[in-house]
Every structure is written in structure tokens, then in C-alpha cells.
Design a protein around this motif. Structure first.
Motif, short mmCIF file in Angstrom:
data_model
loop_
_atom_site.label_atom_id
_atom_site.label_comp_id
_atom_site.label_asym_id
_atom_site.label_seq_id
_atom_site.Cartn_x
_atom_site.Cartn_y
_atom_site.Cartn_z
N GLN A 237 16.18 2.35 28.93
CA GLN A 237 16.45 3.54 28.11
C GLN A 237 15.60 4.71 28.56
O GLN A 237 16.08 5.86 28.62
N ARG A 238 14.35 4.45 28.88
CA ARG A 238 13.45 5.52 29.32
C ARG A 238 13.93 6.17 30.61
O ARG A 238 13.80 7.37 30.80
N HIS A 239 14.52 5.34 31.48
CA HIS A 239 15.04 5.87 32.75
C HIS A 239 16.49 6.32 32.65
O HIS A 239 17.10 6.68 33.66
N GLN A 240 17.05 6.26 31.45
CA GLN A 240 18.41 6.71 31.18
C GLN A 240 19.44 6.02 32.10
O GLN A 240 20.35 6.65 32.63
N VAL A 241 19.25 4.71 32.25
CA VAL A 241 20.22 3.92 33.01
C VAL A 241 21.46 3.74 32.13
O VAL A 241 21.37 3.26 31.00
N LYS A 242 22.61 4.13 32.64
CA LYS A 242 23.85 4.04 31.88
C LYS A 242 24.43 2.63 31.98
O LYS A 242 24.65 2.12 33.07
N THR A 243 24.64 2.03 30.82
CA THR A 243 25.18 0.68 30.78
C THR A 243 26.33 0.63 29.78
O THR A 243 26.68 1.63 29.17
N MET A 244 26.92 -0.55 29.62
CA MET A 244 27.92 -0.78 28.59
C MET A 244 27.59 -2.08 27.88
O MET A 244 26.69 -2.82 28.28
N GLY A 245 28.33 -2.35 26.80
CA GLY A 245 28.12 -3.60 26.09
C GLY A 245 26.90 -3.57 25.19
O GLY A 245 26.24 -2.54 25.02
N THR A 246 26.62 -4.72 24.60
CA THR A 246 25.53 -4.83 23.64
C THR A 246 24.64 -6.02 23.97
O THR A 246 25.03 -6.91 24.73
N LEU A 247 23.45 -6.04 23.40
CA LEU A 247 22.60 -7.22 23.45
C LEU A 247 21.58 -7.14 22.34
O LEU A 247 21.27 -6.05 21.83
N ASN A 248 21.07 -8.29 21.94
CA ASN A 248 19.95 -8.37 21.02
C ASN A 248 18.70 -8.50 21.88
O ASN A 248 18.49 -9.53 22.53
N PRO A 249 17.83 -7.48 21.93
CA PRO A 249 16.70 -7.51 22.87
C PRO A 249 15.67 -8.59 22.60
O PRO A 249 14.86 -8.90 23.47
N THR A 250 15.68 -9.19 21.40
CA THR A 250 14.73 -10.27 21.13
C THR A 250 15.39 -11.65 21.23
O THR A 250 14.74 -12.67 20.99
N GLN A 251 16.68 -11.68 21.57
CA GLN A 251 17.41 -12.95 21.62
C GLN A 251 18.31 -13.00 22.86
O GLN A 251 19.51 -13.26 22.75
N PHE A 252 17.76 -12.73 24.04
CA PHE A 252 18.59 -12.74 25.25
C PHE A 252 19.07 -14.15 25.52
O PHE A 252 18.27 -15.08 25.65
N LEU A 253 20.37 -14.35 25.61
CA LEU A 253 20.93 -15.71 25.55
C LEU A 253 21.13 -16.38 26.89
O LEU A 253 21.36 -17.59 26.95
N TRP A 254 21.07 -15.63 28.01
CA TRP A 254 21.35 -16.22 29.32
C TRP A 254 20.11 -16.80 29.97
O TRP A 254 18.99 -16.36 29.69
N PRO A 255 20.27 -17.78 30.87
CA PRO A 255 19.11 -18.35 31.57
C PRO A 255 18.52 -17.34 32.55
O PRO A 255 19.24 -16.69 33.29
#
Length: 529
Positions: free
Chosen positions: A230-248
Motif C-alpha cells: 500500500q505504501r508503494h501504491q502497488v496496484k492489485t485486485m482481489g481481497t485477502l485477510n492480512p492476518t489469515q493468509f491461507l496459502w503455503p
């Protein structure tokens, strides 16, 4: 819940690296996290491993936020593991590389600061990075040594080596050759069970009362990574829970995913691998593709672990389950990589059907009344994941029937899925899904009306449209779009042996039926956005 920071023993600023200490630099890309690579088997005090978080990689297309976070988290864990094993590592985060997006600019700075005399590189899997490094190397006086990634079962040049120059190749023959080469599911030179594949047995749909096991997920805290993006203003899409990242994001977690798949999912994988069920985003799929494509685990390790379980529990895991899974990895995955390297860079510009329509807006926000598309796209936005039939026969099928520009379709698939790297995405999308390569990958376009989606899913049960209606305002758009697509490309399909029957069916239709179907399709396409 777990979280992580970079090891204190890991150099995190170029100014921290002792000048003249190292003579050898080894670059590790974000999809080269292979702990079993020969590079890492013995410690060398004069070698410095380098991993870089770069805007070059966050910005070449608009990625799902889970994809960017997943790669950076896995890279940081890998760097920590290298340091723990006694290796010297320079890890530059996005904060440290923000002054330049370019990989080669940072390589030059590191080489200049450290005074190293030799650079080691593993072959990149993406053409754009391979060309960037090859072009850069040609201008350097530094000694550069290239290494294999030691991951795949076949070489880049395998199609040329095995079959010679051809305008197209059949995955089935390639798959059989890999089976013979590896000996997987073979007995005295013959395929076990008397057949090479059991695809026809792998098209079952679960009963309404079927209970799926819950997917294995993790709860990694990636808040710091999200804040950095966010600080570097990287443009992304989609959502995530930053305290519950689900992938390995480590080899250990990747092996947990593999073990869970073999124990709980593989016994039903083959049966239901093509099925789609509303509210079930994972089902019996392994979801190992991210771990594989970052190289946290190898295809050989995955296949042999699955084979061991099948041999140990043959009454629990039938032959069609194990064969269907192995075919995806040693057949399809290796095949699309071979196609990519055989036909790049021209492959990325192919548009055999001359499709030019912009990709509809709902691919980015899932705001559509077509339930199959809404479910598949929303799932992709929520989890950065959809299984192969959702990708091929829902989102891909619609884009192809609608005549969407394959370059835009490519960019969407490349960005939205956590496992998407160009070598695997492009042949799957531009070839298999969009038939833009004119038949290099697939012998016919993979298109269908709404009836296939109804057969393989329960999406149609709660859709605003009626899958049984062919025309009219409530008719399933797939029904009229299918024949509109056939009509647009009659000249091409009339000459395709696998499409000729469908083309003749269209030709035999009465004029009024044709007119009604074409009008319905054109009305729908006119108001897509």
C-alpha cells in the motif's frame, strides 16, 4: 497464527554487505525457491545469494494481492531458511529496491558494490525474464554461468527433441512418452490397467448431499507485506485477510498441503475433478500449483508421494484417481511448458480467430447475473484460485464465445491466479482456452452451451437465466453465444474434423431458428458492459 520477519543474519541493505568479501553472486528468482537444488547442498563462504522484491515483477500485469503477497512471503521464508542453513544472503525488500524497477539495474549495483567476479543464474521459466538476462549478459564482461532449475522432468527443448518441428503437438503422445521415461504407472512397458488415461471415468458430479472435507488453509500474518504494498501504491485486485493468509509460503507448509491432499482428497480426486459446486471453492483439488510453481516442492516428489500412498492403500485410492492426478502434473504441466518454449516469442501474439472485443467489466468485480460466471469470478477474487474446469469451461468459454481479445484474457488469467506464471498461463489461456494459437495445443475450440455447465455443476439451479431456453430475454446466454460463435467462424470450423459435425448441424438449422439465436446473442453482446 504465524508471522515472520527477515533473519537478522540476512543482509537487508546493500551497504551492509562487506566489500570484497564475496567472489561469487547467485541470483534466486521468486519462482526458484527449490531447497533441494544443488546450489544449496554445501555452504560456500565466498558465495552470496541474492533475492529481490521488484516493481518489475509487481507491475508487469495487475496481480491479485494474494499472488504478490504469496510470492514475497515465500521468498522471505526461503531467505530465512538459507541463512539458517549457513548460507550468506542479501535480501532486498521493495523498500530497498524502490529507486529502480529493473532486475538488471540492481544486479549491476550489487556487482559493483561487492566486486564479485562471477555470477550464477538459474534458467528463468518466463521468456521475458530469460531475454532480459540474456540481453544484459551480452553486454557484461563478468563471467556468467547458467544452471538448470533442477525442477522439471523434461527439458525446455523436449518437443523438438522428441517429435521434431511440427505445427502442433498432441499432449496424449507427450504424456505417454513421459510415462515411459519415468516408469510411473507402467508395468513391463505397458500402462497399468490397460489404458493410458481414465479421463472418461473422471467426470462424475457429486450428489446434493455429498459432504466435502474442509480445505487445508494457513493463518500467516502478512500485515507488514500488505502495508508495504500500500505504501508503494502497488496496484492489485482481489481481497485477502492480512492476518489469515491461507496459502503455503514455505516448504514445510507445502508438504502439509501435499500430505492433506493424499490422505483426505486423493481418494475422490479423479471422480470429481471436473465438477463444480456452488459454495465449494476447493473440493478435492490438491491446490499444490502455487507450491509447485514457486518450486517449494518438485513434481517428482509430489508424484512419488502420491504413488506411494496409492500402492500402500490400493483399496482406498483407485487407479483412475491416481492416474488423473499424475496426468495433470507429468502430462499437462510439463506439456504446456514445452509448448511455451517451443513457440515463444511469437506465441504471445497469436490471435487465430481475430477476436478483438474488450474483456467485460464483470471479470474484475463479478457483477453479472450469470451465476456460473459470478460464482467462478467471485471465488477467484476471494481466493486467487479456481480449478481447471472453472477456468476453461466457464470464464474461458464465455470469453471465447464472446470474441474477447486473447491478450486481455491472458492478462486477466496471469494476474488473478496465485499459481499463474506466464509459461503455464499462456498455453493454457491463449491455446487451450481461447484457441488463439489455431490448434497448437488443442485440436478444437473448447466451447459449450449452457448444457455442459448444467451437467457438471449446480450453478444453473439458482441462476437468473434459464439454461433450457435457447432464445428470449431469460435464455441462458451461453446457448445463443455458442451458435453465434459457430456461425462467425464457419469457414474455419468446416475444415476442422473435430468441428465439422457441429458446423453441419448449424448449416441444417432452419433460417428462423438461426435468426432468433443470432439476434439473441447480438442483443446480449451489445449490452455486455
Amino acid at each position: 497464527m504465524t508471522s515472520f520477519v527477515l533473519s537478522e543474519d540476512c543482509y537487508q541493505h546493500l551497504s551492509d554487505v562487506p566489500s570484497e568479501r564475496f567472489t561469487q553472486l547467485a541470483l534466486v528468482l521468486g519462482d526458484q525457491l527449490n531447497a533441494k537444488h544443488s546450489w544449496f547442498q554445501e555452504r560456500q563462504n565466498e558465495r552470496l545469494f541474492v533475492l529481490l522484491e521488484l516493481r518489475q515483477e509487481t507491475d508487469y500485469c495487475r496481480h491479485h494481492i494474494q499472488k504478490v503477497v504469496g510470492f514475497f512471503a515465500a521468498m522471505r521464508n526461503f531467505a530465512n531458511a538459507l541463512v539458517k542453513a549457513g548460507h550468506h544472503v542479501l535480501y532486498l525488500t521493495l523498500d530497498a529496491t524502490a529507486h529502480s524497477p529493473s532486475l538488471t539495474t540492481h544486479l549491476e549495483e550489487i556487482i559493483s558494490t561487492t566486486g564479485v567476479r562471477e555470477l550464477h543464474l538459474q534458467q528463468p521459466d518466463e521468456y521475458r525474464v530469460d531475454k532480459q538476462l540474456q540481453d544484459w549478459q551480452a553486454q557484461q564482461s563478468l563471467a556468467v554461468t547458467w544452471f538448470d532449475s533442477e525442477h522439471f522432468l523434461t527439458e525446455r527443448s523436449v518437443l523438438q527433441d522428441w517429435f521434431g518441428d511440427k505445427p502442433s503437438y498432441l499432449m496424449e503422445y507427450f504424456y505417454r512418452r513421459v510415462r515411459k521415461q519415468t516408469g510411473y504407472l507402467m508395468e513391463q512397458g505397458k500402462p497399468l490397467g490397460g489404458k493410458w488415461n481414465f479421463d472418461k471415468e473422471n467426470r462424475k458430479t457429486p450428489a446434493q448431499s455429498h459432504q466435502f472435507p474442509p480445505p487445508i488453509t494457513f493463518a500467516t500474518d502478512v500485515s507488514a507485506l500488505v502495508e508495504m504494498l500500500q505504501r508503494h501504491q502497488v496496484k492489485t485486485m482481489g481481497t485477502l485477510n492480512p492476518t489469515q493468509f491461507l496459502w503455503p509460503v514455505s516448504r514445510r507448509q507445502s508438504l502439509e498441503v501435499l500430505d492433506y491432499f493424499i490422505t483426505h482428497l486423493l481418494p475422490y480426486f479423479g471422480d470429481y475433478q471436473d465438477a463444480m459446486v456452488q459454495g465449494q471453492w476447493s473440493m478435492y483439488h490438491s491446490r499444490l500449483s502455487f507450491a509447485l510453481n514457486t518450486k517449494m516442492v518438485s513434481p517428482r516428489y509430489v508424484v512419488e508421494a502420491a504413488l506411494h500412498a496409492w500402492q500402500q492403500y490400493p483399496n482406498k485410492i483407485s487407479l483412475n484417481q491416481i492416474e488423473g492426478f499424475i496426468r495433470q502434473i507429468i502430462g499437462w504441466r510439463e506439456f504446456v511448458r514445452a509448448v511455451y518454449w517451443q513457440f515463444m516469442p511469437d506465441y504471445q501474439h497469436l490471435n487465430a480467430l481475430d477476436h478483438q472485443r474488450p474483456l467485460p467489466d464483470f471479470y474484475w468485480d463479478a457483477k453479472t447475473d450469470m451465476n456460473c460466471l459470478q460464482q467462478s469470478i467471485q471465488q477467484s477474487l476471494d481466493y486467487a484460485y479456481a480449478h481447471h474446469i472453472q477456468r476453461l469451461m466457464v470464464t474461458g468459454n464465455f470469453a471465447l464465445l464472446s470474441g474477447c481479445d486473447p491478450a486481455q484474457v491472458d492478462a486477466w488469467y496471469l494476474g488473478i491466479y496465485i499459481d499463474a506464471l506466464e509459461w503455464v498461463e499462456m498455453p493454457n489461456t491463449r491455446g487451450m482456452s481461447q484457441f488463439a494459437d489455431g490448434g497448437i495445443v488443442a485440436t478444437k475450440p473448447y466451447v459449450s452451451s449452457g448444457s455442459y455447465i448444467q451437467k457438471m455443476s449446480n450453478y444453473c439451479d439458482t441462476c437468473s437465466y434459464d439454461v433450457k431456453q435457447k432464445t428470449g430475454p431469460r435464455s441462458c446466454p451461453f446457448n445463443s453465444l455458442y451458435w453465434h460463435f459457430i456461425d462467425r467462424h464457419m469457414e474455419q470450423f468446416d475444415k476442422n474434423p473435430r468441428m465439422a459435425l457441429i458446423a453441419k448441424q448449424w448449416q441444417r438449422r432452419d433460417a428462423e431458428t438461426k435468426r432468433a439465436l443470432l439476434e439473441r446473442a447480438e442483443q446480449f453482446l451489445a449490452q455486455l458492459n
